[in-house]
Design a protein around this motif. Sequence first.
Motif, short mmCIF file in Angstrom:
data_model
loop_
_atom_site.label_atom_id
_atom_site.label_comp_id
_atom_site.label_asym_id
_atom_site.label_seq_id
_atom_site.Cartn_x
_atom_site.Cartn_y
_atom_site.Cartn_z
N GLY A 1 0.82 -1.25 0.14
CA GLY A 1 -0.04 -0.14 0.00
C GLY A 1 0.67 1.33 -0.02
N TYR A 2 1.99 1.32 -0.79
CA TYR A 2 2.76 2.39 -0.50
C TYR A 2 2.18 3.61 -1.34
CZ TYR A 2 6.77 5.34 -1.65
OH TYR A 2 7.68 6.71 -1.57
N SER A 3 1.51 3.63 -2.23
CA SER A 3 0.85 4.41 -2.87
C SER A 3 -0.03 5.37 -1.95
CB SER A 3 0.10 4.40 -4.19
OG SER A 3 0.95 3.73 -5.08
N ARG A 4 -0.99 4.46 -1.11
CA ARG A 4 -1.87 5.23 -0.10
C ARG A 4 -0.94 5.73 0.99
NH1 ARG A 4 -3.02 3.54 4.61
NH2 ARG A 4 -1.76 1.46 4.39
N LEU A 5 0.03 5.29 1.42
CA LEU A 5 0.76 5.80 2.29
C LEU A 5 1.13 6.93 1.96
CD1 LEU A 5 2.59 2.68 3.85
CD2 LEU A 5 0.81 4.29 5.04
N ALA A 6 1.77 7.03 0.70
CA ALA A 6 2.60 8.42 0.33
C ALA A 6 1.46 9.25 -0.11
CB ALA A 6 3.33 8.02 -1.00
N GLY A 7 0.30 9.04 -0.27
CA GLY A 7 -0.88 9.87 -0.91
C GLY A 7 -1.29 10.57 0.76
N VAL A 8 -0.97 10.06 1.70
CA VAL A 8 -1.45 10.58 2.82
C VAL A 8 -0.51 11.53 3.19
CG1 VAL A 8 -2.13 10.04 5.35
CG2 VAL A 8 -3.14 8.80 3.68
N ASP A 9 0.59 11.24 3.37
CA ASP A 9 1.54 12.06 3.91
C ASP A 9 3.19 11.58 3.15
OD1 ASP A 9 3.62 13.57 5.06
OD2 ASP A 9 2.71 13.20 7.17
N GLU A 10 3.51 12.18 1.87
CA GLU A 10 4.63 11.56 1.23
C GLU A 10 5.87 11.72 1.78
OE1 GLU A 10 5.83 11.75 -3.33
OE2 GLU A 10 5.33 13.71 -2.42
N ASP A 11 6.22 13.07 2.63
CA ASP A 11 7.19 13.22 3.25
C ASP A 11 7.66 12.57 4.36
OD1 ASP A 11 7.81 15.44 1.31
OD2 ASP A 11 7.06 17.16 2.65
N ARG A 12 6.72 12.31 4.97
CA ARG A 12 7.07 11.32 6.27
C ARG A 12 7.07 9.95 5.69
NH1 ARG A 12 3.05 12.00 11.15
NH2 ARG A 12 4.89 13.40 11.71
N THR A 13 6.19 9.53 4.77
CA THR A 13 6.46 8.03 4.30
C THR A 13 7.70 7.93 3.71
OG1 THR A 13 4.13 7.93 4.01
CG2 THR A 13 5.44 6.31 2.78
N LEU A 14 8.45 8.69 3.09
CA LEU A 14 9.69 8.71 2.50
C LEU A 14 10.66 8.76 3.45
CD1 LEU A 14 9.38 11.01 -0.57
CD2 LEU A 14 9.84 8.34 -0.61
N ALA A 15 10.71 9.63 4.56
CA ALA A 15 11.55 9.85 5.46
C ALA A 15 11.36 8.29 6.43
CB ALA A 15 11.08 10.95 6.53
N ARG A 16 10.35 7.80 6.62
CA ARG A 16 10.31 6.45 7.43
C ARG A 16 10.96 5.28 6.66
NH1 ARG A 16 4.30 5.61 8.72
NH2 ARG A 16 4.92 3.72 9.69
N LEU A 17 10.65 5.41 5.26
CA LEU A 17 11.21 4.36 4.48
C LEU A 17 12.78 4.68 4.41
CD1 LEU A 17 10.64 2.06 2.65
CD2 LEU A 17 10.17 3.41 0.88
N ARG A 18 13.30 5.70 4.00
CA ARG A 18 14.61 5.79 4.30
C ARG A 18 15.24 5.45 5.72
NH1 ARG A 18 13.56 11.13 2.13
NH2 ARG A 18 13.68 11.04 0.07
N ALA A 19 14.65 5.71 6.67
CA ALA A 19 15.16 5.25 8.00
C ALA A 19 15.06 3.85 8.25
CB ALA A 19 14.28 5.85 9.30
N LEU A 20 13.93 3.31 7.85
CA LEU A 20 14.05 1.91 7.81
C LEU A 20 15.25 1.30 6.79
CD1 LEU A 20 10.01 0.94 7.37
CD2 LEU A 20 11.63 0.49 9.46
N ARG A 21 15.40 1.81 5.64
CA ARG A 21 16.55 0.92 4.94
C ARG A 21 17.80 1.14 5.78
NH1 ARG A 21 14.87 3.84 -0.83
NH2 ARG A 21 13.47 1.86 -1.56
N SER A 22 18.26 2.25 6.23
CA SER A 22 19.40 2.62 6.88
C SER A 22 19.26 1.80 8.51
CB SER A 22 19.92 4.11 7.19
OG SER A 22 18.61 4.80 8.07
N ASP A 23 18.33 1.76 8.90
CA ASP A 23 18.36 1.16 10.39
C ASP A 23 18.39 -0.36 10.39
OD1 ASP A 23 18.66 3.77 11.08
OD2 ASP A 23 16.64 4.05 11.94
#
Length: 161
Positions: free
Chosen positions: A17-39
């Motif tokens: 459901g990435y599109s839905r998550l990004a549609g609700v709050d793209e900046d926060r979703t991208l930031a969370r995904l980047r953090a998950l990748r690095s952490d």
Amino acid sequence: MSETRKLAAILAADVVGYSRLAGVDEDRTLARLRALRSDLLDPAIAVHIGRVVKRTGDGTLVEFRSVVDAVRCAIEVQNAMLERNAGVPPDRRIEFRIGVHIGDIVEEGDGDLMGDGVNIAARLEGIAEPNGICLSGAAYEQVRDKLKVDFEDLGDKELKN
């Protein structure tokens, strides 16, 4: 460009459901995904001796020399995600689907991977449940006696292409 055929374990992961998550709050979703990748994702992949082949927005394709390592990595990631999502409202959770296959692949000169081995892993990811891991029969045969986890047989599945 030169190409090499080889046998490899492929892990394909994608955010549900990435599109839905990004549609609700793209900046926060991208930031969370980047953090998950690095952490979480990148350290787990490194521990299990995987190589990130490519990232496609919310997806990741990883090559492993061992299907046991690929499945261990998938289990580690999914278990960590269950912990991270505890207390997060269901409509805000980042959840992954993961497919794992072992098969013949073609490695391009630039390191990109192609072929049935990659396509099957991607198709398996597409039919995995949210927070789930879907293994091909070939992957299951390699790991069933080596990992102390419960597997559920989904039976034969018709995959696209």
